[in-house]
Design a protein around this motif. Sequence first.
Motif, PDB file in Angstrom:
ATOM      1  N   ALA A  52       6.582  -5.437   4.808  1.00 25.39           N
ATOM      2  CA  ALA A  52       7.137  -5.195   6.145  1.00 25.39           C
ATOM      3  C   ALA A  52       7.767  -3.807   6.224  1.00 25.39           C
ATOM      4  CB  ALA A  52       8.174  -6.266   6.477  1.00 25.39           C
ATOM      5  N   LYS A  53       8.453  -3.409   5.141  1.00 28.31           N
ATOM      6  CA  LYS A  53       9.095  -2.101   5.100  1.00 28.31           C
ATOM      7  C   LYS A  53       8.049  -0.980   5.201  1.00 28.31           C
ATOM      8  CE  LYS A  53      13.335  -0.955   2.809  1.00 28.31           C
ATOM      9  NZ  LYS A  53      14.189  -0.959   1.632  1.00 28.31           N
ATOM     10  N   ALA A  54       6.938  -1.170   4.484  1.00 30.82           N
ATOM     11  CA  ALA A  54       5.861  -0.184   4.523  1.00 30.82           C
ATOM     12  C   ALA A  54       5.255  -0.115   5.916  1.00 30.82           C
ATOM     13  CB  ALA A  54       4.797  -0.539   3.492  1.00 30.82           C
ATOM     14  N   ALA A  55       5.048  -1.302   6.524  1.00 27.57           N
ATOM     15  CA  ALA A  55       4.398  -1.359   7.841  1.00 27.57           C
ATOM     16  C   ALA A  55       5.231  -0.625   8.888  1.00 27.57           C
ATOM     17  CB  ALA A  55       4.175  -2.813   8.259  1.00 27.57           C
ATOM     18  N   GLU A  56       6.549  -0.645   8.720  1.00 30.23           N
ATOM     19  CA  GLU A  56       7.431   0.035   9.669  1.00 30.23           C
ATOM     20  C   GLU A  56       7.213   1.545   9.615  1.00 30.23           C
ATOM     21  OE1 GLU A  56      12.249   0.272  10.564  1.00 30.23           O
ATOM     22  OE2 GLU A  56      11.516  -0.747   8.778  1.00 30.23           O
ATOM     23  N   ILE A  57       6.914   2.043   8.424  1.00 29.85           N
ATOM     24  CA  ILE A  57       6.737   3.488   8.232  1.00 29.85           C
ATOM     25  C   ILE A  57       5.293   3.910   8.462  1.00 29.85           C
ATOM     26  CG2 ILE A  57       6.667   5.250   6.412  1.00 29.85           C
ATOM     27  CD1 ILE A  57       9.322   4.024   5.395  1.00 29.85           C
ATOM     28  N   ASN A  58       4.356   3.145   7.925  1.00 27.85           N
ATOM     29  CA  ASN A  58       2.948   3.512   8.053  1.00 27.85           C
ATOM     30  C   ASN A  58       2.072   2.264   7.910  1.00 27.85           C
ATOM     31  OD1 ASN A  58       0.372   4.503   7.917  1.00 27.85           O
ATOM     32  ND2 ASN A  58       0.773   5.986   6.272  1.00 27.85           N
ATOM     33  N   PRO A  59       1.622   1.715   9.052  1.00 27.64           N
ATOM     34  CA  PRO A  59       0.823   0.473   8.980  1.00 27.64           C
ATOM     35  C   PRO A  59      -0.508   0.686   8.271  1.00 27.64           C
ATOM     36  CG  PRO A  59       1.502   0.993  11.237  1.00 27.64           C
ATOM     37  CD  PRO A  59       1.782   2.202  10.416  1.00 27.64           C
ATOM     38  N   LYS A  60      -0.924   1.958   8.130  1.00 23.20           N
ATOM     39  CA  LYS A  60      -2.199   2.234   7.465  1.00 23.20           C
ATOM     40  C   LYS A  60      -1.979   2.939   6.135  1.00 23.20           C
ATOM     41  CE  LYS A  60      -4.908   2.418  11.699  1.00 23.20           C
ATOM     42  NZ  LYS A  60      -5.559   3.310  12.679  1.00 23.20           N
ATOM     43  N   ALA A  61      -0.910   2.582   5.453  1.00 19.79           N
ATOM     44  CA  ALA A  61      -0.594   3.221   4.169  1.00 19.79           C
ATOM     45  C   ALA A  61      -1.748   3.043   3.198  1.00 19.79           C
ATOM     46  CB  ALA A  61       0.673   2.614   3.590  1.00 19.79           C
ATOM     47  N   SER A  62      -1.947   4.035   2.332  1.00 21.94           N
ATOM     48  CA  SER A  62      -3.017   3.933   1.340  1.00 21.94           C
ATOM     49  C   SER A  62      -2.705   2.801   0.370  1.00 21.94           C
ATOM     50  CB  SER A  62      -3.145   5.248   0.569  1.00 21.94           C
ATOM     51  OG  SER A  62      -2.008   5.436  -0.248  1.00 21.94           O
ATOM     52  N   LYS A  63      -3.753   2.215  -0.166  1.00 18.13           N
ATOM     53  CA  LYS A  63      -3.554   1.105  -1.112  1.00 18.13           C
ATOM     54  C   LYS A  63      -2.890   1.579  -2.390  1.00 18.13           C
ATOM     55  CE  LYS A  63      -7.157  -1.924   0.589  1.00 18.13           C
ATOM     56  NZ  LYS A  63      -8.543  -2.374   0.452  1.00 18.13           N
ATOM     57  N   ARG A  64      -3.144   2.823  -2.766  1.00 16.41           N
ATOM     58  CA  ARG A  64      -2.521   3.367  -3.977  1.00 16.41           C
ATOM     59  C   ARG A  64      -1.000   3.361  -3.812  1.00 16.41           C
ATOM     60  NH1 ARG A  64       0.962   7.265  -6.350  1.00 16.41           N
ATOM     61  NH2 ARG A  64       0.169   7.794  -8.403  1.00 16.41           N
ATOM     62  N   GLU A  65      -0.508   3.800  -2.665  1.00 19.51           N
ATOM     63  CA  GLU A  65       0.943   3.832  -2.462  1.00 19.51           C
ATOM     64  C   GLU A  65       1.501   2.424  -2.241  1.00 19.51           C
ATOM     65  OE1 GLU A  65       2.713   6.362  -3.188  1.00 19.51           O
ATOM     66  OE2 GLU A  65       1.127   7.864  -3.293  1.00 19.51           O
ATOM     67  N   MET A  66       0.710   1.530  -1.622  1.00 18.28           N
ATOM     68  CA  MET A  66       1.164   0.142  -1.486  1.00 18.28           C
ATOM     69  C   MET A  66       1.385  -0.473  -2.869  1.00 18.28           C
ATOM     70  SD  MET A  66       1.788  -0.875   1.538  1.00 18.28           S
ATOM     71  CE  MET A  66       1.974  -2.633   1.210  1.00 18.28           C
ATOM     72  N   ASP A  67       0.473  -0.200  -3.790  1.00 19.24           N
ATOM     73  CA  ASP A  67       0.630  -0.752  -5.140  1.00 19.24           C
ATOM     74  C   ASP A  67       1.852  -0.163  -5.835  1.00 19.24           C
ATOM     75  OD1 ASP A  67      -1.476  -2.373  -4.743  1.00 19.24           O
ATOM     76  OD2 ASP A  67      -2.787  -1.508  -6.268  1.00 19.24           O
ATOM     77  N   MET A  68       2.082   1.141  -5.600  1.00 19.00           N
ATOM     78  CA  MET A  68       3.288   1.775  -6.172  1.00 19.00           C
ATOM     79  C   MET A  68       4.526   1.050  -5.652  1.00 19.00           C
ATOM     80  SD  MET A  68       4.655   4.195  -8.023  1.00 19.00           S
ATOM     81  CE  MET A  68       3.949   5.860  -8.207  1.00 19.00           C
ATOM     82  N   LEU A  69       4.500   0.704  -4.362  1.00 17.49           N
ATOM     83  CA  LEU A  69       5.658   0.023  -3.761  1.00 17.49           C
ATOM     84  C   LEU A  69       5.805  -1.402  -4.287  1.00 17.49           C
ATOM     85  CD1 LEU A  69       7.902   0.077  -1.528  1.00 17.49           C
ATOM     86  CD2 LEU A  69       6.175  -0.834   0.033  1.00 17.49           C
TER      87      LEU A  69
END
Lengths: 402, 402
Positions: A52-69
Motif C-alpha cells: 500500500a505504501k508503494a502504491a501511494e508513491i508509484n502504482p507502477k513501481a518496478s518489480k525490482r524495487e518492489m522486491d527490495m521493499l
Amino acid sequence: MGLIVQKFGGSSVANAERVMNVARIVTETYHSGNDVVVVVSAQGDTTDDLIAKAAEINPKASKREMDMLLTAGEQMSISLLAMAIESLGYPVISLLGWQAGFNTNSAYGMARIKSIKTDRLRAELDKRNIVVVAGFQGLNKYDDLTTLGRGGSDTSAVAIASALHADRCQIFTDVEGVYTADPRKVPGARKLKEITYDEMLELATLGAQVLNNRSVEMAKKYNVEIEVLSSLKRVPGTIVKEVANVEKMLVRGVTKDTDVARISVVGVPDVPGIAFKLFAKLAAKGVNVDIILQSVGRDGTKDITFTVSEGNGPLAVELVKEVVDLPDEKIVCDTQVAKISVVGAGMETHPGTASKMFEALYEINVNIQMIATSEIKISVLIDEKDADRAVTAVHNKFLPEE
Amino acid sequence: MGLIVQKFGGSSVANAERVMNVARIVTETYHSGNDVVVVVSAQGDTTDDLIAKAAEINPKASKREMDMLLTAGEQMSISLLAMAIESLGYPVISLLGWQAGFNTNSAYGMARIKSIKTDRLRAELDKRNIVVVAGFQGLNKYDDLTTLGRGGSDTSAVAIASALHADRCQIFTDVEGVYTADPRKVPGARKLKEITYDEMLELATLGAQVLNNRSVEMAKKYNVEIEVLSSLKRVPGTIVKEVANVEKMLVRGVTKDTDVARISVVGVPDVPGIAFKLFAKLAAKGVNVDIILQSVGRDGTKDITFTVSEGNGPLAVELVKEVVDLPDEKIVCDTQVAKISVVGAGMETHPGTASKMFEALYEINVNIQMIATSEIKISVLIDEKDADRAVTAVHNKFLPEE
C-alpha cells in the motif's frame, strides 16, 4: 534427535505475544536434542502495508524495487524472532535469504530457487545455533534481492529441508492440519493423518489454502515429508508424503471454489479451428481456463462453455468477441457459480465415485452445470447459492460421521 | 556537471509527499547533467518504532540482531525513493549498504567503515542510473549486517563522496544551514555561508545538531566539501570546508547545551593521585567528562568539580563514592545547569574574546560557575534558567544585528 525445519507464517508471528509463542515451540524442539532451522514470513499485514505504501508513491513501481521493499518484511520478523529466542536463553542467529544461500533466477516478484549454498547454514548449525531464516526471498546473479511470490515461505522451508536433508519439515499454520472439508462449514469434517503430494496439490488448487502449491510440488520432487500443524494448539497435524496410509478412505477431501466465472458462447459456427483459436488467444493473454465443455455440432453451430477465475471473466468475454463474430447476448459470463470437487488418490480404481457424487447432489436437488474429472479428482460446477449444502451433502455421502 | 552525493535524513522522507519532494530535488540535479548518488536514512520515526518493537520482545536483545532489525528501515526508504524517482521517468536503482560496497568492522550498533568497494556504484553510474544508497549500514567480514550508529547516514554520504571523488556532498536537513545561534531562540541569528571543519566539530559537540560529528571528522580527513542545506526551501546552505572565508566574523556561533550535570566533590583529601583515580574510574565506565575544575588545596583538602551528560550524573556520583570516602552531602549532582559556548577559528589570535563573553554575561547579571577554553572555543557553565537570555546576550555582543 535430528534436523527439523519449522516454518511459521505471518499470522503466527503477527505480534510480540505470538513471536514469543513461536520462540517457545522452536526452543522446545531444540531442547529435545534437535538441530532446528526456522523459516519465517513477514509479520501479519506487513507485506500488504508495504504494498500500500508503494502504491501511494508509484502504482507502477518496478518489480525490482518492489522486491527490495518487500524483503524488508521478513528481515524484521527474523530479527524479532531471534531476539525472542535469545530472551529464552538459547543460542540463535537470524539469516536473510541471501545469507542462507538462496540463489534464484531474476524473475522479480516470482523468482524460482536455483540452488541453496548451504555453507553458512551448516556452519551455524555446527555451532549449535538455532538458525532463523527469512522465507520468501533470495538473491539473483546480479546480487539483487528477489522474492518468490506469495506463499513463497513454504517453498523456502521445503527447499532448505531438501538441501539439508532434514528429517522433517513442519509447516505451522492457523489450522490444525488438512481436513476432509472446511471444518467451519461442514460439521462432520475431519482432520487427515496423512495425505499424498498429489492429493494435496489438487486440494490446494481447489481452494483449501493450507500449503502453497509450489512448495508441495517441490516436496514431491525431492521427497520431503511435510507436516502441516497448528502454531496455537499443540496437537499432531497432517503428514504430506508420497504414499499415504489410505485409512479405508476413498475420498480425502471435498472442496468448494467460488472464484469461478462460467463463460458460455452459444451458436459458434461449427468450423474447424475455432476452439483452437479461442483458447490459444486466452492462453496468450495469461487467462487460465479450467473446465471446458463443447456441445456436439447441430444446425452448423455448436456451443462452447468454459470456466475462468472471476477476475478474468470480463477479459475472457472481450477475447471471445475478438475470435467469434456473435451478438453480445450469445456470449454470457456468469459469476454466480461454484466448483465443488472431491479428491482422493484411491478414486481412479473405484469407478463408482462420480455416480456417488451425482447421487448426493441429486438427493438435495442441486443441478449440475458442468463436470470435469481427472485421475484423483471429480469437479462439478453448480449454482453458487447451493455450494455450502452441496459440500456437506457430498462430504457426508463419502465420509459419513463415525 | 559532475558527480554529486546528496543525503536526506529521516524527516526529509517521512511520508509519501516528502519522498516525492526528495525525488524532485534529485532528478533536477540529474537533469542538469550531473551523476547523482543519493544516501537516505530510514523514514521518520521508523528506527525508533523498530527499537520499541524489539524492546517489547527482548529489552536486552543482542546488538547483532538489533542491527539486522534496524537496517530494514533504510531498505524500505531507498526502495520507496527509487519508486518515486521511477514515477518521474528517470533511470534509478536502489542499493543496500552492502550492495554499495560498505565494508565495516564488527562493532554492531556503532560500526566503523573500513572501506568502500565502489565497483557496483561505478557500474550503475556508468549506466546513467541515479543510485539510491541505504545510509547508516554496512557489512562485516562475516557477511553480517552492521549499523554505523545514530547519524551514521551523514558518514555514509561523506564516505561515498570521498570514495568516488565526488564534486560535492550535499547534506539536506530540515534547517537551512549552520547558524550563529539557534534561530528559533535568538532573533539576530544568521546563517553562515562557510565554516571550517574544526568550527563545525565544536558546534556539533556543543549541541547544534546539524551534522553528525564522525561525518565531519571524515570530511576533514578526506577533504570532502560538505554543503548543509534545506530539503524544503530551495536556498543556498552552508559550506563546510578546510579554510572558510572569515567574513570579518571572529565568532561563528553561540550554542547552548542543557544536557549537562555538574558534579561537585567538596573536601577531597589533598593527596597525590586522587584526581587520577577518579577520572580513570569514570573513563573505564565510559563516562565522558567535559569541563574539570579543581580548587587549590587548603586545610589539607581540595574541591573537584566536573561536568558529565545528565544521563551519566547518578553513575558519576556512585563512582566518586567508590574513590573518595566522603559523606553524601559533600558529593553533589546539579542538573540545573547549562553550557554556553562561543566558537570561532579566528578566536585564538584574538585574546579579547573571553573577556568580551564574560562582559556580556555580567551585563545581564548572569553568574559563571565554570569556564573552559580551547583554541577555537570558550565555554561557560551557568544556571539553566539563564541559558536562553545568555545565548542572546553573548550572540549580540559578538554578532550585533546588521
